[in-house]
Design a protein around this motif. Structure first.
Motif, PDB file in Angstrom:
ATOM      1  N   GLU A   1      55.003  -0.026 -19.948  1.00  0.00           N
ATOM      2  CA  GLU A   1      54.478   0.393 -21.380  1.00  0.00           C
ATOM      3  C   GLU A   1      53.767  -0.771 -21.741  1.00  0.00           C
ATOM      4  N   GLY A   2      53.251  -0.770 -22.968  1.00  0.00           N
ATOM      5  CA  GLY A   2      52.154  -1.831 -23.283  1.00  0.00           C
ATOM      6  C   GLY A   2      52.909  -3.052 -23.714  1.00  0.00           C
TER       7      GLY A   2
ATOM      8  N   ALA B   1      51.732  -6.331 -22.200  1.00  0.00           N
ATOM      9  CA  ALA B   1      50.022  -6.244 -21.860  1.00  0.00           C
ATOM     10  C   ALA B   1      49.385  -7.503 -22.217  1.00  0.00           C
TER      11      ALA B   1
ATOM     12  N   PHE C   1      49.439   0.062 -14.757  1.00  0.00           N
ATOM     13  CA  PHE C   1      50.139   0.169 -16.363  1.00  0.00           C
ATOM     14  C   PHE C   1      50.735   1.642 -16.351  1.00  0.00           C
TER      15      PHE C   1
ATOM     16  N   THR D   1      52.153   4.298 -19.031  1.00  0.00           N
ATOM     17  CA  THR D   1      52.272   4.556 -20.290  1.00  0.00           C
ATOM     18  C   THR D   1      53.502   5.523 -20.609  1.00  0.00           C
TER      19      THR D   1
ATOM     20  N   HIS E   1      53.141   3.082 -29.751  1.00  0.00           N
ATOM     21  CA  HIS E   1      52.325   2.215 -29.293  1.00  0.00           C
ATOM     22  C   HIS E   1      52.016   0.910 -30.441  1.00  0.00           C
TER      23      HIS E   1
ATOM     24  N   GLY F   1      41.726  -5.138 -27.703  1.00  0.00           N
ATOM     25  CA  GLY F   1      42.589  -4.108 -28.124  1.00  0.00           C
ATOM     26  C   GLY F   1      42.337  -2.904 -29.116  1.00  0.00           C
TER      27      GLY F   1
ATOM     28  N   CYS G   1      45.640  -2.665 -30.266  1.00  0.00           N
ATOM     29  CA  CYS G   1      46.672  -1.875 -29.676  1.00  0.00           C
ATOM     30  C   CYS G   1      46.995  -2.263 -28.357  1.00  0.00           C
ATOM     31  N   MET G   2      48.300  -2.555 -28.230  1.00  0.00           N
ATOM     32  CA  MET G   2      48.608  -3.132 -26.854  1.00  0.00           C
ATOM     33  C   MET G   2      48.379  -1.867 -25.643  1.00  0.00           C
ATOM     34  N   THR G   3      48.493  -0.771 -25.857  1.00  0.00           N
ATOM     35  CA  THR G   3      48.171   0.385 -24.941  1.00  0.00           C
ATOM     36  C   THR G   3      46.712   0.166 -24.620  1.00  0.00           C
TER      37      THR G   3
ATOM     38  N   ALA H   1      46.064  -2.758 -22.437  1.00  0.00           N
ATOM     39  CA  ALA H   1      46.715  -2.323 -20.905  1.00  0.00           C
ATOM     40  C   ALA H   1      45.765  -1.460 -20.160  1.00  0.00           C
TER      41      ALA H   1
ATOM     42  N   THR I   1      43.318  -2.874 -16.311  1.00  0.00           N
ATOM     43  CA  THR I   1      44.225  -2.162 -15.253  1.00  0.00           C
ATOM     44  C   THR I   1      43.385  -1.593 -14.261  1.00  0.00           C
TER      45      THR I   1
END
Ligand code: PLP
Length: 730
Positions: A275-276, A279, A309, A311, A319, A349, A361-363, A366, A370
């Motif tokens: 998960e993010g 990250a 990564f 998700t 998120h 991000g 956004c951390m996702t 990530a 990656t």
């Protein structure tokens, strides 16, 4: 025959062996080890909530020495310790053969939560449970692995229900000396202390090691005297506080985690972000390279090669997004260290780096940093590719580089005690043992495989299809035993929950729940997309079903809503209300304070496991995977793992492999499909008994579930997939 009393050194050896064993979670998936602690103090075992470390505090060294003079007890301790030693020292593991290149280059696995056992409540839900199961199977497979997370000294909240049937939260302080964790020490034997820059401060942290079989999971803890109180409280609670707390926790996890690994001398081959939340580790890895003279672009590109990564959700709130101001405040140091501007940092991000209105956004970070990414079921892979296509302009949706590996569970860890023994006895008929069948490890002379690999193999579960290997009557007896255990567990819990009722009412509780009834369970986080009360949309019809005395059914619910999720809390309130004041009283029960222990009771004791998320929002779901080895059947929407697991013979589907576009339409369609599956398939099949009183067709489905689901939806298979697809490709 008399036995020679144990000598002092022998007692010391066994005592220190037990102390070591209590601090390695291996005992949580070894039945005989668990029973040693239980036997030392049966009442303590219950009251201390199955805490081996606390049991060894409860039982004095003197008592332990005396108890070990009972020859059969000492013998069992010896055998368990020998099995533990054998496990720890085993050289011919799956990973030694299939991933030798990882030998000195372990996988570093970062997760904001880990769920291992009820005594270490630092997980909020499925994400953490999955991380814990991943770590356990990595150990069983011999995979070089180190986990990183935070030590939340108040853990995740405990649930209480007030007079208005509204969920309230309380927290209890965890005491490290009473937990299966050990301080990480420096060369002088002092707690190892590292620091990480957060906002304008250096924040110091120490670390705790959880021994998960052969591998460590390390928990970072900012509760240090060097820190101001608000930084000491950074690791107070799982997902506690506001978004400022959140971003700071995530800097600690990602950046602090990498620092700690370096201090301990780790050179991981892959940094796996579960998960993010983790990250920011990508930025720390990039910083290391920039500090050595690389340009930012070059350093970032190389970091990308080291990261993986996973998700976990298509739900928006899952998120993390942080405002530009917050990033600038909490993480400004990155910009100087990485030699980039704040706008460039924000761009990492953002889907559109130029868009000043877009939060961080951390996702997105990530995914940008990656070498490979994956969702957690086939459908979730598809949904994630659609969701994040925007990050890969010009790429057709099926070419978006997000694959999938379907989640699983750690089979032995989730098996209830008697069931572990049940399958082990079955096994011992055909598998050679190097001594005692209960405690030693299994070896098959032709395949040279051990117990963990056998119990996870499809060859073993295939045999369940054979009625000469296991009869219908034997399966039905197991079902009755497990259902009774759940009924009695629930009565005890309901009695405790009802403490504020008038005296004498406890007599009533002994009549609660029917050990013969088709028992339908629903337990998970009360996130609204999981639609806990969906089945009660057909309230009148369900009441009618419950009133059919010839075909008794009952429902058990459990689950926590996030402290700030009032909609989820309303669901809980609604269900408890129905259980107390409606015509469903006596047929519907709510068990408070859902956790790993409650989960284990329910997935084993229920006949049917109900799962009705709003498709496609349940990325995988794992609770339904815990049921099959216990002979409980899934009744579920074709979402997440069940869309792949269901084959028409091994449980029940609600609806088809599609879903309507509008939520209203979906909810009403799903609730009517749920009702028809229940009345047309589930109930008739369960009550279709032959002359001997055995539901043959039902048991056929149980066999099919064991054969098709048990070996496939395990983390044994899942961690192998991660290794073959990703970990060995560095
Ligand atoms: C297995 C488990 C979960 C995950 O359940 P889902 O079906 O994925 O929602 C959550 N909490 C606990 C305590 C569990 O044991």
């Amino acid at each position: 025959m008399t036995t020679k009393p144990l000598s002092k050194p022998e007692i010391t050896e066994l005592t220190s062996g037990l102390n070591k064993l209590a601090r390695n979670l291996w005992w949580t998936w070894n039945q005989e080890a668990q029973e040693l602690f239980q036997e030392l103090s049966p009442r303590g075992w219950q009251n201390l909530y199955h805490n081996a470390v606390a049991i060894l505090h409860e039982v004095s060294d003197y008592e332990l020495g005396v108890r070990l003079q009972a020859p059969d007890f000492a013998e069992r301790v010896r055998r368990v310790l020998a099995a533990f030693k054998q496990y720890m020292e085993e050289k011919e593991t799956w990973a030694a053969k299939n991933a030798p290149q990882l030998k000195d280059r372990p996988v570093a696995y970062f997760s904001a939560e880990f769920g291992f056992h009820e005594t270490l409540p630092i997980a909020a839900g499925g994400l953490g449970i999955l991380a814990g199961d991943h770590a356990k199977s990595a150990s069983d497979l011999g995979l070089p692995f180190v986990g990183i997370s935070l030590f939340y000294r108040e853990g995740y909240f405990q649930q209480a229900i007030n007079q208005e049937n509204w969920q309230t939260e309380y927290y209890t302080l965890l005491h490290p000396e009473n937990l299966p964790i050990e301080p990480v020490l420096d060369a002088r034997g002092q707690p190892l202390v590292c620091k990480v820059r957060i906002a304008l401060n250096d924040v110091y942290f120490q670390a705790w090691r959880v021994n998960v079989g052969r591998n460590p999971v390390i928990l970072l803890d900012t509760n240090r005297p060097e820190n101001e109180q608000h930084y000491r409280d950074l690791t107070l609670r799982v997902y506690g506080g506001d978004s400022t707390t959140r971003i700071m926790q995530e800097i600690l996890l990602g950046v602090g985690g990498v620092r700690l690994l370096r201090t301990l001398g780790y050179q991981p081959s892959t940094f796996h972000m579960n998960e993010g939340h983790a990250a920011f580790l990508t930025l720390e890895l990039t910083r290391e390279k920039v500090a050595k003279g690389k340009s930012f672009a070059d350093a970032f590109a190389r970091t990308k090669e080291e990261c993986l990564f996973t998700t976990h959700t298509p739900v928006e709130a899952g998120h993390d997004r942080f405002s530009s101001d917050l990033v600038n405040y909490a993480a400004n140091k990155f910009t100087t260290q990485l030699k980039i501007s704040h706008q460039e940092l924000m761009g990492l991000g953002r889907v559109n780096p130029e868009n000043a209105d877009e939060p961080f956004c951390m996702t997105v970070l990530a995914l940008k940093c990656t070498r490979a990414a994956n969702g957690v079921s086939e459908l979730h892979g598809e949904v994630s590719r659609e969701m994040w296509q925007c990050l890969y302009p010009g790429t057709p949706v099926d070419k978006v580089p997000i694959g999938h590996i379907t989640n699983g569970i750690h089979l032995l860890g989730w098996m209830k005690g008697p069931v572990r023994r049940f399958w082990r006895r079955k096994l011992s008929k055909d598998w050679e043992t190097s001594g005692d069948t209960e405690t030693t490890r299994f070896w098959n002379s032709t395949t040279g495989r051990n117990w963990e690999s056998v119990i996870n193999s499809s060859e073993f579960w295939q045999r369940v299809a054979d009625p000469t290997f296991i009869s219908d009557e034997e399966i039905w007896a197991l079902r009755y035993r497990l259902r009774r255990e759940l009924v009695e567990f629930s009565r005890r819990r309901l009695l405790l929950q009802g403490q504020n009722l008038s005296q004498g009412s406890f007599i009533m509780f002994d009549h609660f729940l029917n050990p013969d009834a088709l028992t339908i369970g629903f337990a998970r986080r009360f996130a609204t997309y999981k639609r806990a009360p969906l089945i009660f949309q057909q309230f009148e019809k369900i009441v009618r079903l419950c009133n059919d005395t010839k075909r008794p059914i009952q429902f058990i619910f459990a689950g926590k809503a996030h402290p700030r999720d009032d909609e989820g809390k309303k669901f809980i309130q609604q269900i408890i209300h129905l259980s107390k004041y409606s015509d469903l009283k006596g047929y519907l029960f709510f068990i408070e304070n859902y956790d790993v222990h409650v989960a284990r009771q329910m997935v084993s004791g229920c006949d049917v496991w109900l799962n009705n998320p709003r498709r496609p929002l349940e990325a995988s779901g794992t609770s339904g995977q815990k049921t099959s080895v216990h002979g409980c059947l899934n009744l579920s929407i074709l979402d997440g793992w069940w869309r792949e697991g269901y084959d028409g013979t091994n449980g029940f589907a609600i609806g088809d492999d599609t879903h309507p576009a509008s939520i209203e339409e979906q909810d009403s369609l799903d609730s009517s499909n749920l009702f028809s599956a229940l009345t047309e398939e589930v109930i008739p099949c369960f009550f279709d008994r032959d002359a001997g009183g055995v539901p043959r067709e039902w048991i056929k489905k149980i066999r099919r579930a064991m054969v098709t689901l048990a070996p496939e939806y395990s983390t044994w298979r899942m961690v192998q997939d991660y290794t073959n697809k990703f970990y060995t490709k560095f």
